[in-house]
Enzyme design. Structure first.
Site, PDB file in Angstrom:
ATOM      1  N   GLU A 134       0.577  -1.128   0.307  1.00 29.27           N
ATOM      2  CA  GLU A 134       0.018   0.123  -0.252  1.00 29.27           C
ATOM      3  C   GLU A 134       0.862   1.472   0.299  1.00 29.27           C
ATOM      4  O   GLU A 134       1.687   0.997   0.773  1.00 29.27           O
ATOM      5  CB  GLU A 134      -1.340  -0.212   1.568  1.00 29.27           C
ATOM      6  CG  GLU A 134      -1.935  -0.989   1.073  1.00 29.27           C
ATOM      7  CD  GLU A 134      -2.779  -0.260   3.030  1.00 29.27           C
ATOM      8  OE1 GLU A 134      -2.444   0.336   3.301  1.00 29.27           O
ATOM      9  OE2 GLU A 134      -3.538  -2.097   2.873  1.00 29.27           O
ATOM     10  N   GLU A 178      -8.953   9.481   5.429  1.00 28.06           N
ATOM     11  CA  GLU A 178      -9.626   8.280   5.414  1.00 28.06           C
ATOM     12  C   GLU A 178     -10.334   7.831   4.340  1.00 28.06           C
ATOM     13  O   GLU A 178     -10.233   6.606   4.018  1.00 28.06           O
ATOM     14  CB  GLU A 178      -9.589   7.137   6.200  1.00 28.06           C
ATOM     15  CG  GLU A 178      -8.704   6.787   7.704  1.00 28.06           C
ATOM     16  CD  GLU A 178      -7.008   6.517   7.158  1.00 28.06           C
ATOM     17  OE1 GLU A 178      -7.626   5.121   6.779  1.00 28.06           O
ATOM     18  OE2 GLU A 178      -6.173   6.402   7.434  1.00 28.06           O
ATOM     19  N   LYS A 212     -15.940   4.245   5.591  1.00 24.81           N
ATOM     20  CA  LYS A 212     -14.702   4.043   6.491  1.00 24.81           C
ATOM     21  C   LYS A 212     -14.554   4.968   7.453  1.00 24.81           C
ATOM     22  O   LYS A 212     -14.099   6.776   7.675  1.00 24.81           O
ATOM     23  CB  LYS A 212     -13.121   4.436   5.538  1.00 24.81           C
ATOM     24  CG  LYS A 212     -12.806   3.386   3.882  1.00 24.81           C
ATOM     25  CD  LYS A 212     -11.449   3.272   4.116  1.00 24.81           C
ATOM     26  CE  LYS A 212     -10.434   2.605   5.223  1.00 24.81           C
ATOM     27  NZ  LYS A 212      -9.030   2.340   4.434  1.00 24.81           N
ATOM     28  N   GLU A 228     -14.028   5.464  -0.646  1.00 20.97           N
ATOM     29  CA  GLU A 228     -14.560   4.287   0.814  1.00 20.97           C
ATOM     30  C   GLU A 228     -15.577   5.562   1.318  1.00 20.97           C
ATOM     31  O   GLU A 228     -15.208   5.967   2.239  1.00 20.97           O
ATOM     32  CB  GLU A 228     -13.866   3.858   0.977  1.00 20.97           C
ATOM     33  CG  GLU A 228     -13.090   2.366   0.155  1.00 20.97           C
ATOM     34  CD  GLU A 228     -12.100   1.700   0.397  1.00 20.97           C
ATOM     35  OE1 GLU A 228     -12.578   0.928   1.487  1.00 20.97           O
ATOM     36  OE2 GLU A 228     -11.123   1.642   0.428  1.00 20.97           O
TER      37      GLU A 228
END
Length: 385
Positions: A263, A326, A320, A317
């Site tokens: 990541e 985030e 999250k 997203e």
């Protein structure tokens, strides 16, 4: 014919420009902590337009693995932290492989299973003790089922497992984690699997914007920082972090284990205290990184070993938890438009080709052709004229 020409030109622009940016085996993280994502069948078309050949999941979603059948996309699939205790039982480990890998691997390329994510930087010492036995249980099951040559087993670590990261020649793991890491490294050496790290220079900059040069973390031109022990110069933080991990591994007696970045990314938006979180910085980080990776060069300490990365992430997203950043690491909004420019592809050109009408459910297997829905009616209209 003018309309037909514009349509074809648009297709060539997207298939050419994006391919040149995101090709060459660079991977993408496909997270699904959201309630507004396109169905996996739509994601297939999006990734094909990017010429993306490697995807990392955080689970073994059967809808995703089925949708990508015969796509030639290679998958890393994940076993969540909640599975670790069960995977220490050989029977349960083999049952999991039989249910989540065997039914798909003949048509969908599954090349890796990550057992847990960032376990060692958590607070659960029980989970830490389960980690290596769980990895061993999964690997033994693959051996029993004749799949160990196709699928390797590993786990992903936060860069926070390092007790010292600069200069890279002084890289060292945290002393309190040494007993766990030594066993993990022995497993990697035995099975030939890579050591995965999740590395985010954004966090270092956010915490110390006055001391960490922005150019250094965004792969922009800068004088760099010299390692006094090796005289190697580092002009970006990510490569310094990778070499620090190699040094830490070597200090534990291993020189045969490859480090890969599972990541890395940069948020396009954040809270008021998240210094540096912006679309401009995210664009610079990812485009500069991708351009660097495409040169197929290694780090200063490992110049002959190409850097292997998975960008975080494919989509924003919205569910999250945590700070705003985030929820804003995605290259794409859920409707398929770019959050910011990627290389030579502009937001304006990409916005003409959103994903087709989406079923906002990962459980629906509505395979709809991107070309048939959006472009074929236009071309048919041109022909009829």
């Amino acid at each position: 014919m003018a309309i037909a020409f514009r349509v074809l030109l648009l297709l060539l622009t997207i298939s050419g420009s994006v391919v040149s940016t995101l090709g060459h085996g660079i991977g993408i993280n496909y997270g699904q902590i959201a309630n507004n994502l396109p169905s996996p069948s739509h994601v297939v078309y999006l990734l094909k337009s990017l010429n993306m050949s490697r995807v990392k999941l955080y689970d073994a979603d059967p809808n995703v693995l089925s949708a990508f059948a015969n796509s030639n996309v290679e998958f890393i699939i994940g076993l969540g932290n909640e599975y670790l205790e069960k995977m220490t039982d050989p029977v349960q480990a083999q049952t999991w492989i039989q249910q989540h890998v065997q039914p798909y691997i003949s048509q969908t390329k599954i090349t890796c299973i990550t057992v847990g994510n960032e376990i060692l930087t958590g607070n659960d010492t029980q989970l830490m003790s389960y980690l290596v036995p769980a990895m061993q249980g999964v690997y033994a099951s693959l051996v029993n089922l004749g799949l160990s040559k196709e699928v390797y087993v590993t786990t992903a670590h936060s860069i926070g497992i390092l007790g010292n990261s600069f200069p890279p020649s002084a890289g060292a793991f945290r002393q309190d984690l040494a007993v766990y890491i030594q066993r993990i490294l022995a497993f990697h050496s035995q099975t030939g699997s890579p050591f995965l790290i999740n590395a985010y220079p954004f966090f270092a900059y956010k915490d110390n914007p006055g001391q960490v040069p922005l150019e250094y973390v965004l792969f922009q031109p800068n004088p760099g920082m010299k390692d006094p022990a090796t005289n190697l110069n580092y002009d970006n933080m990510l490569y310094a972090q990778i070499d620090a991990v190699y040094t830490a591994i070597k200090a534990m007696g291993h020189t045969d284990i490859q480090v890969k970045v599972s990541e890395t990314g940069w948020p396009s938006k954040g809270d008021s205290n998240e210094v540096g979180a912006s679309a401009d910085n995210a664009r610079l980080y990812n485009t500069n990184l991708l351009n660097l990776i495409q040169k197929n060069q290694g780090t200063p300490a490992k110049p002959s070993v190409p850097v292997d990365i998975y960008v975080f992430a494919l989509f924003n997203e919205n569910l999250k938890p945590g700070p705003s950043s985030e929820r804003n690491y995605g290259l794409y909004y859920p409707n398929g438009t770019l959050v910011y420019d990627i290389g030579s592809v502009s937001l304006s050109s990409q916005s003409y080709l959103p994903l087709p009408h989406m079923e906002y459910s990962a459980s629906k297997k509505n395979v709809i052709s991107f070309f048939n829905i959006l472009l074929l009616p236009i071309l048919e209209g041109v022909v009829k004229r």
